[in-house]
Design a protein around this motif. Structure first.
Motif, PDB file in Angstrom:
ATOM      1  N   LYS A 209       0.824  -1.213   0.000  1.00 51.00           N
ATOM      2  CA  LYS A 209       0.000   0.000   0.000  1.00 51.00           C
ATOM      3  C   LYS A 209       0.855   1.259   0.000  1.00 51.00           C
ATOM      4  O   LYS A 209       0.478   2.274  -0.584  1.00 51.00           O
ATOM      5  CB  LYS A 209      -0.914  -0.004   1.236  1.00 51.00           C
ATOM      6  CG  LYS A 209      -1.893  -1.176   1.264  1.00 51.00           C
ATOM      7  CD  LYS A 209      -2.756  -1.156   2.520  1.00 51.00           C
ATOM      8  CE  LYS A 209      -3.719  -2.347   2.526  1.00 51.00           C
ATOM      9  NZ  LYS A 209      -4.585  -2.363   3.721  1.00 51.00           N
ATOM     10  N   LYS A 210       1.987   1.213   0.688  1.00 52.00           N
ATOM     11  CA  LYS A 210       2.902   2.349   0.773  1.00 52.00           C
ATOM     12  C   LYS A 210       4.316   1.793   0.904  1.00 52.00           C
ATOM     13  O   LYS A 210       4.546   0.845   1.654  1.00 52.00           O
ATOM     14  CB  LYS A 210       2.555   3.206   1.994  1.00 52.00           C
ATOM     15  CG  LYS A 210       3.285   4.514   2.081  1.00 52.00           C
ATOM     16  CD  LYS A 210       2.724   5.568   1.123  1.00 52.00           C
ATOM     17  CE  LYS A 210       1.348   6.037   1.533  1.00 52.00           C
ATOM     18  NZ  LYS A 210       0.879   7.163   0.679  1.00 52.00           N
ATOM     19  N   LYS A 211       5.245   2.371   0.169  1.00 49.55           N
ATOM     20  CA  LYS A 211       6.618   1.861   0.217  1.00 49.55           C
ATOM     21  C   LYS A 211       7.173   1.984   1.639  1.00 49.55           C
ATOM     22  O   LYS A 211       7.098   3.026   2.269  1.00 49.55           O
ATOM     23  CB  LYS A 211       7.508   2.616  -0.766  1.00 49.55           C
ATOM     24  CG  LYS A 211       8.954   2.150  -0.796  1.00 49.55           C
ATOM     25  CD  LYS A 211       9.095   0.649  -1.027  1.00 49.55           C
ATOM     26  CE  LYS A 211       8.656   0.201  -2.384  1.00 49.55           C
ATOM     27  NZ  LYS A 211       8.849  -1.278  -2.550  1.00 49.55           N
ATOM     28  N   ILE A 212       7.725   0.877   2.139  1.00 49.80           N
ATOM     29  CA  ILE A 212       8.305   0.836   3.477  1.00 49.80           C
ATOM     30  C   ILE A 212       9.822   0.666   3.370  1.00 49.80           C
ATOM     31  O   ILE A 212      10.307  -0.191   2.637  1.00 49.80           O
ATOM     32  CB  ILE A 212       7.713  -0.320   4.309  1.00 49.80           C
ATOM     33  CG1 ILE A 212       6.203  -0.112   4.525  1.00 49.80           C
ATOM     34  CG2 ILE A 212       8.421  -0.434   5.665  1.00 49.80           C
ATOM     35  CD1 ILE A 212       5.525  -1.271   5.227  1.00 49.80           C
ATOM     36  N   TYR A 213      10.531   1.515   4.101  1.00 45.59           N
ATOM     37  CA  TYR A 213      11.978   1.390   4.240  1.00 45.59           C
ATOM     38  C   TYR A 213      12.274   1.003   5.686  1.00 45.59           C
ATOM     39  O   TYR A 213      11.591   1.449   6.611  1.00 45.59           O
ATOM     40  CB  TYR A 213      12.684   2.720   3.957  1.00 45.59           C
ATOM     41  CG  TYR A 213      12.730   3.135   2.510  1.00 45.59           C
ATOM     42  CD1 TYR A 213      13.918   3.064   1.781  1.00 45.59           C
ATOM     43  CD2 TYR A 213      11.594   3.635   1.872  1.00 45.59           C
ATOM     44  CE1 TYR A 213      13.965   3.466   0.460  1.00 45.59           C
ATOM     45  CE2 TYR A 213      11.632   4.042   0.549  1.00 45.59           C
ATOM     46  CZ  TYR A 213      12.825   3.957  -0.151  1.00 45.59           C
ATOM     47  OH  TYR A 213      12.870   4.354  -1.462  1.00 45.59           O
ATOM     48  N   ILE A 214      13.317   0.196   5.875  1.00 43.12           N
ATOM     49  CA  ILE A 214      13.820  -0.060   7.215  1.00 43.12           C
ATOM     50  C   ILE A 214      15.267   0.418   7.269  1.00 43.12           C
ATOM     51  O   ILE A 214      16.079   0.068   6.403  1.00 43.12           O
ATOM     52  CB  ILE A 214      13.693  -1.547   7.595  1.00 43.12           C
ATOM     53  CG1 ILE A 214      12.226  -1.843   7.932  1.00 43.12           C
ATOM     54  CG2 ILE A 214      14.604  -1.907   8.768  1.00 43.12           C
ATOM     55  CD1 ILE A 214      11.925  -3.271   8.266  1.00 43.12           C
ATOM     56  N   VAL A 215      15.544   1.258   8.271  1.00 41.42           N
ATOM     57  CA  VAL A 215      16.896   1.788   8.453  1.00 41.42           C
ATOM     58  C   VAL A 215      17.527   1.050   9.628  1.00 41.42           C
ATOM     59  O   VAL A 215      17.065   1.152  10.770  1.00 41.42           O
ATOM     60  CB  VAL A 215      16.877   3.303   8.716  1.00 41.42           C
ATOM     61  CG1 VAL A 215      18.307   3.830   8.831  1.00 41.42           C
ATOM     62  CG2 VAL A 215      16.126   4.027   7.604  1.00 41.42           C
ATOM     63  N   THR A 216      18.575   0.271   9.316  1.00 39.71           N
ATOM     64  CA  THR A 216      19.251  -0.523  10.338  1.00 39.71           C
ATOM     65  C   THR A 216      20.489   0.218  10.844  1.00 39.71           C
ATOM     66  O   THR A 216      20.760   1.355  10.452  1.00 39.71           O
ATOM     67  CB  THR A 216      19.645  -1.906   9.790  1.00 39.71           C
ATOM     68  OG1 THR A 216      20.511  -1.719   8.660  1.00 39.71           O
ATOM     69  CG2 THR A 216      18.423  -2.701   9.370  1.00 39.71           C
TER      70      THR A 216
END
Length: 365
Positions: A209-216
């Motif tokens: 539905k919406k682009k998800i980023y994960i910042v590690t």
């Protein structure tokens, strides 16, 4: 797995360190360590502890998770980036026009000793959750906000239901281009991800539905374990883009070979290098982990020489009260070149400037 119950097995006291890890502290060391832990709690997952070589007192993993008596040195500041000045609702900061930062929890699976939010570590998160409706309303009413970073603490220490609530409300906002989660869980407690099918189902559903980023937040090659890779692959399978922010830390990654090895391995996993941060002058952190700017720049540039083009896409920055300042280079006469990558004052966007920097200088205000 019941990940919350698993975290109850974390090492949190000096006595547990001695018992489980067969360490021995003098009476004076115990007193100082207990003083530190009272102010800045220790909590280390059994998984992360397993990465430490306790025969090596300079082990980089140990430095990042086990308190040191050096933390009693309170030179520096507890709020180096002026976060309190940018708080618009309890749990919500709005420093840069396009970005809203939600401090969704004060809890972490493991408390890093170099944390720049040490002032908040271990506090209750209940007050933040109470203000969720106000947070969502603020974002919805400020149409210039095009992305939201859900951080903490560690955003993946929220319950699955809380994560779903954020995603449900935020993904419905047309103004948002993407949603980010800041988390160190893939490194310190990776089973929270790959063993939790409910969490993965939620992430997969909303990434459509919406682009998800994960910042590690990988800082050393020893953190790039096969267990951690399993968590990263599970996230990538959900359609999530993974980026990484490394902090340049004395005694951990202040070596160009180590830094290059870290970045090369990350890019091989599909993790995009995002920033390398100059360690902030936080009280209890500054004199233990900070490197001089001149030395930091040389380490970063020497590491870049060992990277392919994709690995060189990060920026070396420091984040102070004015904004994110990119560290561009060394000129003659010990002068350094800087550029505003982000700025609280929009008049400074993109501004390039020089400053004379002393040999041992670690920060600019």
């Amino acid at each position: 797995m019941d990940w919350a119950k698993e975290l109850e097995q974390n090492v949190t006291t000096v006595e547990e360190l001695e018992e489980k890890l067969m360490l021995h502290f003098t009476t004076e060391e115990k007193e100082k360590l207990n003083e530190i832990i009272d102010a800045y709690p220790m909590s280390v997952t059994r998984f992360y502890l397993s990465l430490i070589d306790f025969k090596d007192e300079r082990d980089p993993i140990r430095r990042m998770c086990i308190p040191s008596v050096k933390e009693t040195d309170m030179n520096g500041s507890l709020d180096t980036s002026g976060e309190s000045d940018n708080t618009v609702v309890t749990g919500l900061q709005h420093k840069y026009r396009q970005t809203a930062l939600i401090l969704s929890t004060n809890q972490c699976a493991m408390y890093c000793r170099h944390c720049f939010r040490k002032r908040l570590v271990g506090q209750s998160s209940a007050e933040i959750i109470k203000h969720m409706d106000e947070i969502i309303s603020y974002i919805n009413n400020h149409k210039d906000i095009s992305n939201v970073l859900i951080s903490g603490g560690d955003s993946f220490l929220n319950t699955n239901n809380t994560i779903k609530n954020y995603l449900e409300k935020l993904s419905a906002m047309e103004q948002l281009d993407f949603i980010r989660f800041g988390t160190r869980v893939p490194i310190t407690f990776p089973m929270r991800i790959y063993e939790d099918n409910e969490l993965l189902k939620i992430l997969r559903e909303y990434s459509n539905k919406k682009k998800i980023y994960i910042v590690t937040h990988y800082n050393h090659p020893n953190e790039l374990t096969e267990t951690s890779k399993r968590a990263i692959n599970a996230l990538i399978d959900c359609g999530i883009i993974i980026k990484n922010q490394t902090v340049l830390l004395k005694g951990v990654n202040d070596d160009s070979n180590i830094l290059a090895d870290l970045i090369n391995k990350m890019t091989g996993w599909g993790i995009i290098p995002y920033y390398i941060f100059q360690c902030r002058p936080v009280s209890g952190v500054k004199n233990q982990f900070q490197l001089p700017l001149m030395r930091g720049y040389k380490i970063v540039e020497e590491a870049k020489a060992r990277l392919n083009g994709h690995g060189k896409c990060f920026r070396y920055v420091l984040s102070n009260k004015n904004g994110k300042v990119e560290i561009l280079g060394i000129l003659k006469d010990n002068t350094m070149l800087f550029k505003y990558h982000e700025s609280k004052d929009e008049a400074n966007y993109g501004k390039v400037f020089t400053k004379p920097i002393g040999k041992d200088q670690c920060w600019i205000d």
